[in-house]
Design a protein around this motif. Structure first.
Motif, short mmCIF file in Angstrom:
data_model
loop_
_atom_site.label_atom_id
_atom_site.label_comp_id
_atom_site.label_asym_id
_atom_site.label_seq_id
_atom_site.Cartn_x
_atom_site.Cartn_y
_atom_site.Cartn_z
N GLU A 95 -18.70 -33.54 -9.25
CA GLU A 95 -18.65 -34.63 -8.28
C GLU A 95 -19.25 -35.89 -8.87
OE1 GLU A 95 -22.11 -34.09 -5.17
OE2 GLU A 95 -21.03 -32.19 -5.37
N LYS A 153 -26.68 -41.31 -3.62
CA LYS A 153 -27.34 -40.00 -3.62
C LYS A 153 -28.83 -40.22 -3.37
CE LYS A 153 -27.04 -35.51 -4.69
NZ LYS A 153 -26.46 -34.59 -3.79
N SER A 212 -21.53 -29.09 -9.68
CA SER A 212 -22.00 -28.63 -8.39
C SER A 212 -21.20 -27.37 -8.03
CB SER A 212 -21.78 -29.72 -7.34
OG SER A 212 -22.30 -29.34 -6.10
N GLU A 213 -21.83 -26.44 -7.32
CA GLU A 213 -21.16 -25.19 -6.99
C GLU A 213 -21.18 -24.94 -5.49
OE1 GLU A 213 -22.20 -21.84 -9.44
OE2 GLU A 213 -22.72 -23.13 -11.11
N GLU A 231 -30.82 -24.93 -5.94
CA GLU A 231 -30.70 -26.34 -6.26
C GLU A 231 -31.05 -26.57 -7.72
OE1 GLU A 231 -31.32 -29.08 -2.40
OE2 GLU A 231 -33.15 -28.44 -3.39
N PHE A 267 -28.67 -31.24 -6.77
CA PHE A 267 -27.28 -30.84 -6.56
C PHE A 267 -27.25 -29.34 -6.33
CE2 PHE A 267 -26.75 -34.87 -8.63
CZ PHE A 267 -25.58 -35.39 -8.10
N ASN A 268 -26.17 -28.87 -5.73
CA ASN A 268 -26.01 -27.43 -5.53
C ASN A 268 -25.77 -26.76 -6.88
OD1 ASN A 268 -26.30 -27.69 -2.79
ND2 ASN A 268 -24.12 -27.61 -2.36
#
Length: 169
Positions: free
Chosen positions: A89, A94, A116-117, A134, A159-160
């Motif tokens: 992404e 952010k 990111s997941e 995270e 981010f994930n």
């Protein structure tokens, strides 16, 4: 070359923007460059190591109603009940680790991309709970103060990350 702005877009940028691109050359890519990188990263590396439960001498609580599983995963173990999808992404804004909403720096078509997941649990899997971990990435942000020495800064952003299976029993 990835992360390098074209000559026409470089001539239109101010000196502070050029300095940021020179200091952080790997941070900025076009969508096309990112797609090339993403395709190159989709490798599946086989794992040649497995657990043989017959040779395991460590004691675990074994759920007897799960015939395929002889070990209950520990809190940090990875498990196949969780399904993840990797994406990249490039947000315009952010919130950083201090809680400040930042505008991420963009130079023409040169943007910052972050892995990111997503995380989903397989239906019927009750041995664990799937959770996202995270991860922190550094990114260059833009204060919008044109001509200022402090126009650009670097901060950490959440981010994930990896989708993992946690035993909460």
């Amino acid at each position: 070359m990835l992360g390098t702005a074209s000559q026409s877009s470089l001539s239109k940028m101010d000196q502070s923007a050029l300095a940021v691109l020179e200091r952080f050359p790997g941070y900025f890519r076009t969508y096309e460059e990112q797609e090339t990188l993403t395709q190159g990263l989709k490798r599946h590396i086989p794992v040649n190591q497995t657990f043989d439960s017959a040779n395991c001498s460590v004691e675990f609580n074994v759920p007897r109603d799960v015939p395929w599983c002889v070990l209950t995963p520990a809190t940090e173990d990875f498990h196949s009940c969780c399904v993840t999808t990797i994406r990249y992404e490039s947000p315009a804004f952010k919130v950083d680790y201090t809680g400040v909403n930042r505008t991420l720096a963009v130079f023409g078509k040169q943007r910052q991309f972050f892995r990111s997941e997503t995380c989903e649990q397989v239906s019927g899997c009750q041995i664990c709970v799937c959770r996202i971990e995270e991860v922190l990435y550094t990114a260059v942000y833009d204060t919008g103060e044109a001509g200022s020495d402090t126009r650009y800064g670097v901060s950490f952003f959440n981010f994930n990350g990896c989708c993992k299976c946690y035993n909460e029993g």
